[in-house]
Write a protein that holds these residues in place. Structure first.
Motif, PDB file in Angstrom:
ATOM      1  N   ALA A 155      -4.589   1.746  16.182  1.00 12.39           N
ATOM      2  CA  ALA A 155      -5.094   3.094  15.931  1.00 12.39           C
ATOM      3  C   ALA A 155      -5.694   3.232  14.540  1.00 12.39           C
ATOM      4  O   ALA A 155      -6.675   3.970  14.346  1.00 12.39           O
ATOM      5  N   ILE A 156      -5.122   2.529  13.552  1.00 11.41           N
ATOM      6  CA  ILE A 156      -5.634   2.671  12.180  1.00 11.41           C
ATOM      7  C   ILE A 156      -6.690   1.625  11.856  1.00 11.41           C
ATOM      8  O   ILE A 156      -7.180   1.565  10.720  1.00 11.41           O
ATOM      9  N   GLY A 157      -7.058   0.838  12.866  1.00  6.42           N
ATOM     10  CA  GLY A 157      -8.072  -0.203  12.653  1.00  6.42           C
ATOM     11  C   GLY A 157      -9.355   0.293  12.003  1.00  6.42           C
ATOM     12  O   GLY A 157      -9.896  -0.370  11.104  1.00  6.42           O
ATOM     13  N   PRO A 158      -9.895   1.443  12.408  1.00  5.77           N
ATOM     14  CA  PRO A 158     -11.149   1.917  11.786  1.00  5.77           C
ATOM     15  C   PRO A 158     -11.016   2.228  10.291  1.00  5.77           C
ATOM     16  O   PRO A 158     -12.034   2.389   9.617  1.00  5.77           O
ATOM     17  N   ALA A 212      -6.440  12.522   7.739  1.00  5.00           N
ATOM     18  CA  ALA A 212      -6.936  13.698   8.455  1.00  5.00           C
ATOM     19  C   ALA A 212      -7.784  13.278   9.646  1.00  5.00           C
ATOM     20  O   ALA A 212      -7.683  13.853  10.741  1.00  5.00           O
ATOM     21  N   GLU A 213      -8.631  12.265   9.461  1.00  3.31           N
ATOM     22  CA  GLU A 213      -9.459  11.770  10.572  1.00  3.31           C
ATOM     23  C   GLU A 213      -8.582  11.148  11.656  1.00  3.31           C
ATOM     24  O   GLU A 213      -8.812  11.346  12.864  1.00  3.31           O
ATOM     25  N   LEU A 214      -7.573  10.398  11.240  1.00  6.30           N
ATOM     26  CA  LEU A 214      -6.656   9.785  12.214  1.00  6.30           C
ATOM     27  C   LEU A 214      -5.928  10.851  13.015  1.00  6.30           C
ATOM     28  O   LEU A 214      -5.811  10.750  14.249  1.00  6.30           O
ATOM     29  N   ARG A 248      -7.648   1.456   3.952  1.00  8.35           N
ATOM     30  CA  ARG A 248      -7.377   2.825   3.513  1.00  8.35           C
ATOM     31  C   ARG A 248      -6.056   3.365   4.088  1.00  8.35           C
ATOM     32  O   ARG A 248      -5.471   4.266   3.511  1.00  8.35           O
ATOM     33  N   LEU A 249      -5.639   2.805   5.214  1.00 10.05           N
ATOM     34  CA  LEU A 249      -4.391   3.214   5.836  1.00 10.05           C
ATOM     35  C   LEU A 249      -3.526   1.988   6.098  1.00 10.05           C
ATOM     36  O   LEU A 249      -4.040   0.899   6.382  1.00 10.05           O
ATOM     37  N   SER A 250      -2.203   2.182   6.041  1.00  9.01           N
ATOM     38  CA  SER A 250      -1.244   1.103   6.289  1.00  9.01           C
ATOM     39  C   SER A 250      -0.085   1.639   7.133  1.00  9.01           C
ATOM     40  O   SER A 250       0.213   2.845   7.108  1.00  9.01           O
ATOM     41  N   VAL A 251       0.574   0.733   7.863  1.00  5.53           N
ATOM     42  CA  VAL A 251       1.819   1.093   8.536  1.00  5.53           C
ATOM     43  C   VAL A 251       2.905   1.087   7.467  1.00  5.53           C
ATOM     44  O   VAL A 251       3.268   0.045   6.928  1.00  5.53           O
ATOM     45  N   ALA A 252       3.421   2.267   7.137  1.00  3.62           N
ATOM     46  CA  ALA A 252       4.387   2.401   6.045  1.00  3.62           C
ATOM     47  C   ALA A 252       5.804   2.084   6.489  1.00  3.62           C
ATOM     48  O   ALA A 252       6.594   1.519   5.725  1.00  3.62           O
ATOM     49  N   ALA A 253       6.146   2.465   7.715  1.00  6.12           N
ATOM     50  CA  ALA A 253       7.512   2.257   8.198  1.00  6.12           C
ATOM     51  C   ALA A 253       7.507   2.140   9.711  1.00  6.12           C
ATOM     52  O   ALA A 253       6.753   2.843  10.396  1.00  6.12           O
ATOM     53  N   LEU A 261       4.069   6.009  18.354  1.00  3.32           N
ATOM     54  CA  LEU A 261       3.448   4.789  18.861  1.00  3.32           C
ATOM     55  C   LEU A 261       4.289   3.587  18.453  1.00  3.32           C
ATOM     56  O   LEU A 261       5.061   3.650  17.489  1.00  3.32           O
ATOM     57  N   SER A 262       4.139   2.492  19.174  1.00  3.91           N
ATOM     58  CA  SER A 262       4.734   1.240  18.731  1.00  3.91           C
ATOM     59  C   SER A 262       3.952   0.713  17.534  1.00  3.91           C
ATOM     60  O   SER A 262       2.838   1.189  17.242  1.00  3.91           O
ATOM     61  N   ARG A 263       4.499  -0.258  16.842  1.00  2.33           N
ATOM     62  CA  ARG A 263       3.799  -0.801  15.685  1.00  2.33           C
ATOM     63  C   ARG A 263       2.458  -1.395  16.096  1.00  2.33           C
ATOM     64  O   ARG A 263       1.438  -1.203  15.408  1.00  2.33           O
ATOM     65  N   GLU A 264       2.427  -2.119  17.216  1.00  2.00           N
ATOM     66  CA  GLU A 264       1.191  -2.761  17.651  1.00  2.00           C
ATOM     67  C   GLU A 264       0.103  -1.723  17.931  1.00  2.00           C
ATOM     68  O   GLU A 264      -1.052  -1.879  17.490  1.00  2.00           O
TER      69      GLU A 264
END
Length: 508
Positions: free
Chosen positions: A154-157, A183-185, A161-166, A146-149
């Motif tokens: 996608a990780i909004g929910p 796991a849910e993602l 707890r989740l971050s864009v690492a790279a 996916l693109s960064r945007e």
């Protein structure tokens, strides 16, 4: 195979983070490449003050070697392998014009650039990975197509707890954070058709998890002394060229905590004339994202290649990588390549008739600066320095910054003629005009056998003589006597008063 081409631009060495490792990486080179072996020995000595395991045992996979899947083992081993592969490339005359490192790969990049000594680089990678081991078991990482945007949506929910690492490329990101949230993602991505791949780690770099070891990292690395690098380093922490004297303990914490802006770094390099990206690693993990990013940045012809490959860790693979660069126009000093094998110089073959060598000669060196000490306009464009170009043109630098990347791309596409024509064999026909017809004068006598005066042969002979300017007289003759002498059947004189004679014998 390939065809040697003009130089494609400046070369950037790329050092990946964790993921390029494999059992036995570099093992063959320890026995076949003395430069690589010497560098690995120096790395082992530098690491020895901070680890209780043997680098050579890990690389060779010998009995009793430390577990290669431990983060505090794999990261130092990768660091040493990448630094030593860079030393091998340099021994072959392949020098970087810039370096860029992804996550922990930036430690190797800093050592190769001269920003960190080998001892400080070993200290950073060994002590930081030891601190990172404390996070094992609580997190993980997932790669998304996916693109960064779109990844952030996608990780909004799972905010917090989740971050864009790279951000590796236009459609390649890595997400890190809590294992349960990942796991849910992953399940949601599978349901929606988004490609998601779990990275085989059990910790969450570049996420809030790292904040738990901040004090440990800063304390462990407090004694390092960064220096101004000899080779420019484009930071994947800031996305910009870096004053490497700032690569202190705090910088190496930020390198572990913040999002890796790898795509930003590659775009900047491609836009500033770096047309060659050489991944210096035991397996190419970033070549595809680099190619995608370079294409999206307007550099579709960028040369992107790796060094070794999983299961191909010997000198043959390394030499193949060197040949891949060579045929794309990147200089390689082949004399140095073969010095370690005591190669013998042999005469190259020639063509059997021409006795000329049919091997390509090196390209002519670039023209020197102008007599007044100035620099050519396109040289300034290829350097990518808007301030320098603005000074040369005596204009404001601000507008130039907007158009300079486009000028550089245009120059890259159109500035070099296609060299293939000079190497092709051609067959060309050049028509040669007929020689001028001979001119005749005077009266010519055509002798014809009796009974053949109107034959086609006689008519053709008479016509040809007249077309060339002769006056023609015909006379029938009979052959008499054993010597075959001609006798004029009408006058008995076959030659009197004529400029030449042309006997016509019909078909006889």
């Amino acid at each position: 195979g390939g065809v040697a081409e003009p130089g494609p631009g400046r070369l950037a060495m790329v050092f990946p983070g964790q993921g390029a490792q494999w059992p036995g990486m570099g093992r063959e080179l320890l026995d076949t490449a003395p430069v690589f072996a010497r560098s690995m020995a120096a790395c082992e000595e530098a690491l020895a003050a901070h680890v209780d395991w043997s680098l050579h045992d890990v690389v060779r996979g010998g009995p009793g070697a430390a577990a290669a899947d431990r983060v505090d083992v794999v990261q130092p081993a990768l660091f040493a392998t990448m630094v030593s592969l860079a030393a091998l490339w340099r021994s072959w005359g392949v020098e970087p014009d810039a370096v860029v490192g992804h996550s922990q790969g930036e430690i190797a990049a800093a050592v190769v650039a001269g920003a960190l000594s080998l001892e400080d680089g070993a200290k950073v990678v060994a002590l930081r990975s030891r601190a990172l081991a404390a996070l094992a078991g609580g997190g993980g990482m997932v790669s998304l197509a996916l693109s960064r945007e779109r990844a952030e949506e996608a990780i909004g929910p799972w905010t917090g707890r989740l971050s864009v690492a790279a951000v590796n490329g236009p459609a390649s990101v890595v997400v890190s954070g809590d294992a349960a949230a990942l796991a849910e993602l992953t399940a949601r991505c599978a349901a929606s058709g988004v490609r998601a791949r779990t990275v085989p780690v059990d910790y969450a770099s570049h996420s809030a998890h790292v904040e738990g070891i901040e004090e440990d990292v800063l304390a462990a690395l407090s004694g390092i002394t960064p220096a101004a690098s000899r080779v420019p380093l484009l930071s994947t922490v800031t996305g910009e060229w870096l004053d490497t004297t700032a690569m202190d303990a705090a910088y190496w914490y930020r390198n572990l905590r913040r999002t890796v802006r790898f795509d930003t770094a590659v775009r900047a390099l491609a836009g500033q004339g770096h047309g060659v990206f050489l991944e210096v690693s035991p397996h190419p993990v970033l070549t595809a994202p680099v190619q995608d990013t370079a294409e999206s940045a307007g550099a579709p012809d960028a040369v992107v290649t790796g060094t070794l490959r999983r299961g191909e860790g010997g000198i043959r693979r390394a030499l193949t990588a060197a040949a891949e660069l060579w045929v794309r126009g990147v200089p390689v000093d082949w004399r140095k390549v073969y010095e370690d094998w005591d190669a013998v110089r042999v005469d190259l073959p020639t063509y059997p008739f021409q006795q000329r060598r049919h091997w390509l000669t090196p390209a002519a060196p670039p023209p020197p600066p102008s007599a007044d000490g100035g620099t050519d306009f396109w040289d300034l464009v290829e350097r990518g320095d808007a301030t320098e170009l603005a000074t040369a043109l005596a204009v404001d630098a601000a507008p130039l910054r907007a158009v300079l990347p486009a000028l550089g791309a245009w120059r890259h596409r159109h500035g070099t003629a296609d060299p293939s024509g000079a190497r092709r064999y051609r067959v060309v026909w050049h028509p040669v005009p007929d020689p001028p017809a001979p001119a005749l004068d005077g009266t010519w006598l055509v002798l014809t056998p009796e009974g053949h005066e109107e034959s086609g042969t006689v008519r053709d002979a008479v016509r040809a003589l007249r077309e060339h300017g002769a006056a023609v007289v015909t006379s029938a003759v009979a052959v008499a006597g054993a010597d075959g002498a001609y006798t004029d059947a009408r006058s008995g004189d076959a030659t009197g008063g004529t400029a030449g004679g042309a006997p016509a014998t019909g078909g006889a």
